[in-house]
Structures are given as C-alpha cells and as structure tokens.
Design an enzyme around this catalytic site. Sequence first.
Site, PDB file in Angstrom:
ATOM      1  N   PRO A   2       0.995  -1.058   0.339  1.00 42.54           N
ATOM      2  CA  PRO A   2       0.000  -0.112   0.333  1.00 42.54           C
ATOM      3  C   PRO A   2       0.691   0.861  -0.522  1.00 42.54           C
ATOM      4  CG  PRO A   2      -0.854  -1.452   1.112  1.00 42.54           C
ATOM      5  CD  PRO A   2       0.613  -2.333   1.065  1.00 42.54           C
ATOM      6  N   GLU A   3       0.531   1.683  -0.552  1.00 41.83           N
ATOM      7  CA  GLU A   3       0.843   3.893  -1.416  1.00 41.83           C
ATOM      8  C   GLU A   3       0.352   4.486  -0.873  1.00 41.83           C
ATOM      9  OE1 GLU A   3       3.608   3.541  -4.479  1.00 41.83           O
ATOM     10  OE2 GLU A   3       4.258   0.949  -3.974  1.00 41.83           O
ATOM     11  N   LYS A  54       1.736   8.244   3.610  1.00 40.81           N
ATOM     12  CA  LYS A  54       1.410   6.204   4.327  1.00 40.81           C
ATOM     13  C   LYS A  54       0.652   5.874   5.288  1.00 40.81           C
ATOM     14  CE  LYS A  54       5.027   3.950   0.924  1.00 40.81           C
ATOM     15  NZ  LYS A  54       6.456   3.434   0.973  1.00 40.81           N
TER      16      LYS A  54
END
Length: 363
Positions: A2-3, A54
Amino acid sequence: MPECPELHLAGRYINGACGGVVFSGGVERSAVGRGPEVPFSSEAYRISAASRGKELRLTLAPLGPAAPLDLVFRFGMSGSFRLCPAAQLPRHAHLRFLTRESPPRALCFIDARRFGSWRLGDAWQPGRGPCVLSEYQAFRENVLKNLDNKAFDKPICEALLNQKFFNGIGNYLRAEILYRLKIPPFEKARTVLEALKDQEQARRKKNPSLTLSKKLKLMRENPDLLELCHTVPMEVIAAEKNLFDPDHSDNYAAFKNWLQCYLVPGMSSLRDRNGRTIWFQTAVTAGHGGDKDRLCGGHLAKGWQAVRSRGADCRNGGLRWSGSPVPPSCALCLGRAWPHGSQRADIPQEARSAEDRSRGSDP
C-alpha cells in the site's frame, strides 16, 4: 505494497461506508495484532478517516460529551479496511469496531502479513515530509530547498523511497514515475533534481506572472519528476474503476493493466541497497552469464554487480546489489538508450515473489 493512493482510497471507503453508521461498545483486538489495546468504549459513536502519505488516521467520535479518540495506522505490506457482517469476520481482522445495528457489522483492519500497525493519538509520524497528494506545494518546496541533504547523494530510485521527502511514494509508484520521464533509475538524485530546480527558476524568469490555471496547464503538458509524484498517484485515485475497493477485489486486473513498468514483462529489474527491487526499461536485455549483464566501474562503485546464478535473487537482466570486481562493460550505461526500449524477456514467477519475501514492512 500500500502506497499513498491506497491509503487515500481506504479513507474514502471508510468515510463512504461508515458515514451514516453508529458504532457501539469497545474496540476488539486480535491477540497477534501489531498495535496496542484501544482504551475506548462508547454507547454510540461515529468513525471518520483521513490519510496523509503512507498513514491513515481514524477518529472515533462519541455522540455525546465524551472526547474523541484518534488512531494512526500504517498498512505495512497488506493492510486494508473492510465493513462486513460481524458473524462473518474475515481472517486476519486484527482490529474490529462493531456497529450498534442488529445484526451488527464490523469495520475491520485486515492485515494478512502483519507488517501493519497502529498507535494511539492524532499525531502523524515525526520525520515524514509533506504528503505528495494532499500537500503538493509544501512537498515540492521541501525537496527543492533541501537538495544539499545527504539523502540526495543516493540514486534517484532510492531517494524516491525516502519518506522524509517523498511521503507516500513506494515501489510501484517510483518505477512508474521514472519510466514515464525516461530517467535512468541509478542517476544521482541531486543531479536529477538540481536540473529541475534550474528549469523552474528559468521558467519563472521567462513568465513571472503566470496564473494558477496556466501553471496547471504547463504541469499537465510537461510534467517534471515532482509533478508526477502528485499526478501519477492521482491517476490511481481517479480511475474509472476503484482499483482498490475492498468489495471489488477483481479490480486488481484493472490495476495491472494500468501499470506501464512495474512487474511488466519485458522490463528489467535490480535490487537496490535496501533490498527493494526497482523496475525499469533498458535497451539491453541481458541473459544469464552473457557479457551484456555487466557493469562499469562507475556503477560498481555504487555497489551493483552481475549475478551468475539462476536462483531467486537473479533478476531479469541478471543483476543485483553486491560490490565486487569491475566487469568490462556496463548494462546500465548501455541501457540509457531509452527510446529503443527493451526486448521481451520472461520473468520467472519465483523471481517476482522473492521480492515480497525479502522486503518486510514498507517504510
């Protein structure tokens, strides 16, 4: 993986799915979750979310005089949120918020690989720079005014993962950004960004009174690296299909179709000094043991070396981080003939999965 787009979309999903929902009771935590117990209980409360880079902040707001409680999440490699029936909890639901309705539902923080975490409080993690999505101008200024920082002594592909300056950029975004601009990933970061700074100063002198609309038009027509750090994540967010909707996991096929470089057959890949794989286009597709998969002294000084084995560390192009003898020719120098593209080469599945096994948690 996940970014910033995934964190932003997770926040949007929570606000959409939970906007009119009342939650009740305490917060349930699994025995193996990587975060503290949550000292919160309320007869009735609502949940909202906001993301930055993030990180994602969840706010639990009681419907009464009690004070709200904030939690800040990092998603690690596989974190996500889902609202589902409490009687059908998904596996790896490490934190659960139950609704007051009957039968109840649960908003779950799901993390199969358990690299994700949460902490109490509303503060974003110290040391992270402005978000490339929501704080673009501050992000840009933070990079350009700190080019003397030693972080920019590194190759641009490594600097892009430094969350002090590129908060929200991760592995697939850096590959896509560098690919679109045809920037060699191992070019020194300061060299790339100082040129950008000079271009910006020249543009200001030439057009000192540019309006915001004209600036945005120039940004769309001729984006630079920092602008792409904002617009490429926005493409993921603005996609016709919500590429990371928890209720439509089949949309991952659409995400793969969107990718132009990362994990794309025919692209080359190397490991950087942090063990992360950078995907890029090169004019040379080297074979195992051939002369073309060698590097010059300049690149070996940065620690890149040819690999001769066919093991899981051996990438498409046969190169990885090391630091040994100087070969006579350089695949990376030859690879700067970007317009020629790269020949197709099949990438073994075991080579792709090796990255996941080695990376650990996201920065």
